[in-house]
Scaffold this active site. Structure first.
Site, PDB file in Angstrom:
ATOM      1  N   HIS A 312      65.436  66.817  57.355  1.00 16.08           N
ATOM      2  CA  HIS A 312      64.420  65.770  57.357  1.00 16.08           C
ATOM      3  C   HIS A 312      63.388  66.089  56.296  1.00 16.08           C
ATOM      4  O   HIS A 312      63.072  67.249  56.070  1.00 16.08           O
ATOM      5  CB  HIS A 312      63.740  65.675  58.733  1.00 16.08           C
ATOM      6  CG  HIS A 312      63.019  64.386  58.924  1.00 16.08           C
ATOM      7  ND1 HIS A 312      61.727  64.205  58.519  1.00 16.08           N
ATOM      8  CD2 HIS A 312      63.422  63.211  59.451  1.00 16.08           C
ATOM      9  CE1 HIS A 312      61.370  62.969  58.793  1.00 16.08           C
ATOM     10  NE2 HIS A 312      62.370  62.343  59.357  1.00 16.08           N
ATOM     11  N   ASP A 370      68.937  61.279  64.608  1.00 13.72           N
ATOM     12  CA  ASP A 370      70.198  60.546  64.478  1.00 13.72           C
ATOM     13  C   ASP A 370      71.408  61.346  64.912  1.00 13.72           C
ATOM     14  O   ASP A 370      72.505  60.806  65.021  1.00 13.72           O
ATOM     15  CB  ASP A 370      70.383  60.103  63.018  1.00 13.72           C
ATOM     16  CG  ASP A 370      69.360  59.057  62.655  1.00 13.72           C
ATOM     17  OD1 ASP A 370      69.060  58.229  63.528  1.00 13.72           O
ATOM     18  OD2 ASP A 370      68.845  59.085  61.531  1.00 13.72           O
TER      19      ASP A 370
HETATM   20  N1  CMC Z   1      73.403  68.820  54.850  1.00 14.05           N
HETATM   21  C1  CMC Z   1      73.503  69.785  53.917  1.00 14.05           C
HETATM   22  N2  CMC Z   1      72.524  70.128  53.070  1.00 14.05           N
HETATM   23  C2  CMC Z   1      71.366  69.463  53.164  1.00 14.05           C
HETATM   24  C3  CMC Z   1      71.175  68.435  54.117  1.00 14.05           C
HETATM   25  C4  CMC Z   1      72.244  68.133  54.984  1.00 14.05           C
HETATM   26  N3  CMC Z   1      72.118  67.184  55.900  1.00 14.05           N
HETATM   27  N4  CMC Z   1      69.933  67.942  54.004  1.00 14.05           N
HETATM   28  C5  CMC Z   1      69.349  68.622  53.000  1.00 14.05           C
HETATM   29  N5  CMC Z   1      70.209  69.527  52.493  1.00 14.05           N
HETATM   30  C6  CMC Z   1      69.928  70.486  51.418  1.00 14.05           C
HETATM   31  C7  CMC Z   1      69.963  69.808  50.057  1.00 14.05           C
HETATM   32  O1  CMC Z   1      71.243  69.879  49.469  1.00 14.05           O
HETATM   33  C8  CMC Z   1      68.933  70.570  49.300  1.00 14.05           C
HETATM   34  O2  CMC Z   1      69.526  71.767  48.848  1.00 14.05           O
HETATM   35  P1  CMC Z   1      69.011  72.461  47.468  1.00 14.05           P
HETATM   36  O3  CMC Z   1      67.566  72.798  47.680  1.00 14.05           O
HETATM   37  O4  CMC Z   1      69.891  73.652  47.351  1.00 14.05           O
HETATM   38  O5  CMC Z   1      69.236  71.432  46.408  1.00 14.05           O
HETATM   39  C9  CMC Z   1      67.884  70.947  50.356  1.00 14.05           C
HETATM   40  O6  CMC Z   1      68.587  70.943  51.612  1.00 14.05           O
HETATM   41  C10 CMC Z   1      66.731  69.971  50.433  1.00 14.05           C
HETATM   42  O7  CMC Z   1      67.265  68.661  50.539  1.00 14.05           O
HETATM   43  P2  CMC Z   1      66.604  67.365  49.908  1.00 14.05           P
HETATM   44  O8  CMC Z   1      67.624  66.286  49.801  1.00 14.05           O
HETATM   45  O9  CMC Z   1      65.870  67.759  48.678  1.00 14.05           O
HETATM   46  O10 CMC Z   1      65.559  67.023  51.037  1.00 14.05           O
HETATM   47  P3  CMC Z   1      64.864  65.648  51.254  1.00 14.05           P
HETATM   48  O11 CMC Z   1      63.617  65.923  51.975  1.00 14.05           O
HETATM   49  O12 CMC Z   1      64.771  64.885  49.976  1.00 14.05           O
HETATM   50  O13 CMC Z   1      65.914  64.839  52.166  1.00 14.05           O
HETATM   51  C11 CMC Z   1      67.065  63.909  53.998  1.00 14.05           C
HETATM   52  C12 CMC Z   1      65.786  64.637  53.535  1.00 14.05           C
HETATM   53  C13 CMC Z   1      66.855  63.430  55.438  1.00 14.05           C
HETATM   54  C14 CMC Z   1      67.334  62.667  53.121  1.00 14.05           C
HETATM   55  C15 CMC Z   1      68.255  64.906  53.910  1.00 14.05           C
HETATM   56  O14 CMC Z   1      68.015  66.028  54.727  1.00 14.05           O
HETATM   57  C16 CMC Z   1      69.585  64.252  54.278  1.00 14.05           C
HETATM   58  O15 CMC Z   1      70.225  63.631  53.409  1.00 14.05           O
HETATM   59  N6  CMC Z   1      70.032  64.368  55.579  1.00 14.05           N
HETATM   60  C17 CMC Z   1      71.206  63.680  56.028  1.00 14.05           C
HETATM   61  C18 CMC Z   1      70.873  62.215  56.300  1.00 14.05           C
HETATM   62  C19 CMC Z   1      70.078  62.059  57.573  1.00 14.05           C
HETATM   63  O16 CMC Z   1      70.405  62.625  58.604  1.00 14.05           O
HETATM   64  N7  CMC Z   1      69.048  61.202  57.490  1.00 14.05           N
HETATM   65  C20 CMC Z   1      68.242  60.842  58.669  1.00 14.05           C
HETATM   66  C21 CMC Z   1      66.832  61.257  58.556  1.00 14.05           C
HETATM   67  S1  CMC Z   1      66.008  61.070  60.129  1.00 14.05           S
HETATM   68  C22 CMC Z   1      65.922  59.370  60.370  1.00 14.05           C
HETATM   69  C23 CMC Z   1      64.851  58.734  59.586  1.00 14.05           C
HETATM   70  O17 CMC Z   1      63.685  59.118  59.765  1.00 14.05           O
HETATM   71  O18 CMC Z   1      65.176  57.829  58.813  1.00 14.05           O
END
Ligand code: CMC
Length: 435
Positions: A312, A370
């Site tokens: 998240h 989720d």
């Molecule tokens: N599985 C594997 N690796 C992950 C995941 C995951 N679900 N989420 C983040 N990472 C890694 C990512 O690859 C990155 O690695 P590095 O620093 O080596 O490049 C690091 O963790 C940080 O990720 P980010 O994408 O920069 O983080 P963010 O804050 O931009 O993204 C997120 C947050 C929710 C989009 C992401 O965690 C994700 O894609 N999760 C899966 C989708 C999901 O479950 N979304 C629902 C969110 S809760 C409902 C809502 O509020 O909408």
């Protein structure tokens, strides 16, 4: 209006090209202080750069507070655990809209105001018939919610507080009717009209699952579970869809159009679409033996696969909504007598393994709301394609509360981010025959 307006909390100094710029620091009631950069560009000719808004507060708000490190979520100061356990969705709607828990008479009036608006204009049904039967419910929701502005002209004047109020009630009241209609249309069943003596969530369940040929009795355990799911999704401060609603509303767009914009944003798999994606992932994993392979893929930089329902932007701890969600998941499966659900087994084992894995520990990736919502919604009888529509239904009140707050803010300005331009500098146009 917010009685706890931000207060001055010192200043920060920015040094640039031998000049120093004093920037005020503001404090809210909770959370990090903010550096106020509103005058920075005028004084220094510098923009700040923050794609994805990872360090930028876009507004002042007194609705919802998240402490991502401690895993805390408060609506108007009340913790999500308390509300999930003791309150109900309609009461939470009142709380989010008006700032306090209602007294008895207020609640009765609010309940009446909402139930008074549950029907939709009969002509809206024709809109549904224009869609293909296999249209995604979110595609339909984007269309029909936006179309409300073509039907309710008496509540689109955003400068009239009474019209804003009516539009808010209409949206909260009608969104379950529209979501249920989207579902009914997709399976070729007749629309079921609302029954206003039922509670908000019971009514929605009936409009979704009842058929004219049979009696339908709402199961109170399942209704409570869905009501709790709605509470957990009701607001989440300045997330992508809420910011979309605010940005759309900042131009003066009408509330129905703004909520349609929020629905469009919510649809994406990184946001509201994640519940659907998480369930598909669990189905794809299929059995506990396949988990290590999927964990390996989630950690592989060259593989776009992510564990859906994990991670998240704000929570760097267990998502507090996920705990209540997991409880409701167990309650629903118990009530339905499902003691050995293969998806639940995969989910629990996946969670256990991921929480022990260094990659997930280091990056502070925990299950989010989720992760368990898909299993629960599936058990409640909803097809996966409806999951995000249910999220939209619940989030509508949050979007509206935030939209109203923004319009009531005397400092309202149209949202207009700037950019770091890296394209071509000025060049001369050459006619086609000279290129
Ligand atoms: N599985 C594997 N690796 C992950 C995941 C995951 N679900 N989420 C983040 N990472 C890694 C990512 O690859 C990155 O690695 P590095 O620093 O080596 O490049 C690091 O963790 C940080 O990720 P980010 O994408 O920069 O983080 P963010 O804050 O931009 O993204 C997120 C947050 C929710 C989009 C992401 O965690 C994700 O894609 N999760 C899966 C989708 C999901 O479950 N979304 C629902 C969110 S809760 C409902 C809502 O509020 O909408």
């Amino acid at each position: 209006m917010n009685p706890n307006k931000a207060v001055a909390a010192g200043s920060a100094t920015l040094m640039y090209q031998n000049k120093s710029f004093e920037l005020p620091v503001l404090a809210g009631t909770e959370g990090p202080n903010v550096v106020d950069i509103r005058k920075l560009y005028g004084e220094s000719d510098l923009f700040t750069y923050d794609p994805g808004f990872t360090s930028t507060a876009s507004c002042e708000s007194d609705i919802t507070f998240i402490d991502g490190d401690r895993g805390i979520l408060l609506y108007r100061g009340y913790s999500i655990d308390d509300l999930a356990e003791h309150s109900n969705f309609l009461e939470v709607c009142f709380l989010l809209l008006y700032g306090n828990l209602p007294e008895k008479a207020e609640m009765q009036r609010f309940h009446k105001a909402i139930t008074h608006h549950t029907m939709v204009h009969e002509q809206l049904a024709s809109f549904f018939h224009g869609f293909r039967r296999d249209a995604h419910p979110m595609a339909i929701m984007c269309g029909v919610v936006g179309a409300l502005s073509a039907f309710y002209h008496d509540s689109t004047d955003i400068n009239d507080p009474h019209q804003r109020e009516i539009a808010s009630h209409r949206l909260i009241a009608k969104i379950p009717t529209l979501a249920a209609m989207a579902y009914k249309y997709s399976i070729g069943q007749p629309f079921v009209y609302p029954l206003n003596h039922l509670g908000y969530t019971e009514n929605f369940l009936r409009m979704t699952f009842a058929v004219p040929a049979e009696d339908y009795k709402v199961n109170p355990v399942l209704a409570k579970a869905l009501d709790t799911i709605f509470i957990l999704h009701a607001d989440h401060e300045q997330n992508a869809s809420t910011s979309t609603v605010r940005l759309a509303g900042s131009s003066g767009a009408n509330p129905f159009a703004c909520i349609a914009a929020g629905i469009a944003c919510l649809w994406g798999p990184a946001h509201g679409g994640a519940n659907e994606a998480a369930l598909r992932m669990l189905e794809e994993i299929g059995s506990v033996d396949h988990i290590p392979e999927y964990i390996r893929r989630a950690k592989d930089k060259d593989d776009p696969f992510r564990l859906m329902g994990f991670g998240h932007r704000v929570y760097k701890n267990y998502d507090p909504r996920a705990k209540a969600m997991q409880q409701q998941c167990h309650a629903v499966l118990d009530e339905l007598g499902v003691h050995d659900d293969p998806l639940l087994k995969v989910a629990m084992e996946l969670e256990r393994i991921a929480l022990q894995d260094e990659y997930f520990i280091d990056k502070k990736l925990y299950p989010n709301i989720d992760f368990y919502s898909g299993i629960t919604l599936k058990a409640l009888g909803f097809p996966t394609s409806m999951f995000t529509a249910l999220f939209a239904l619940a989030r509508t009140v949050g979007w509206i509360a935030q939209w109203k707050e923004m319009l009531e803010d005397p400092e309202l300005k149209i949202g207009r981010p700037r950019q770091l331009y890296t394209g071509a500098s000025r060049r001369d146009y050459l006619p086609l025959n000279q290129r």
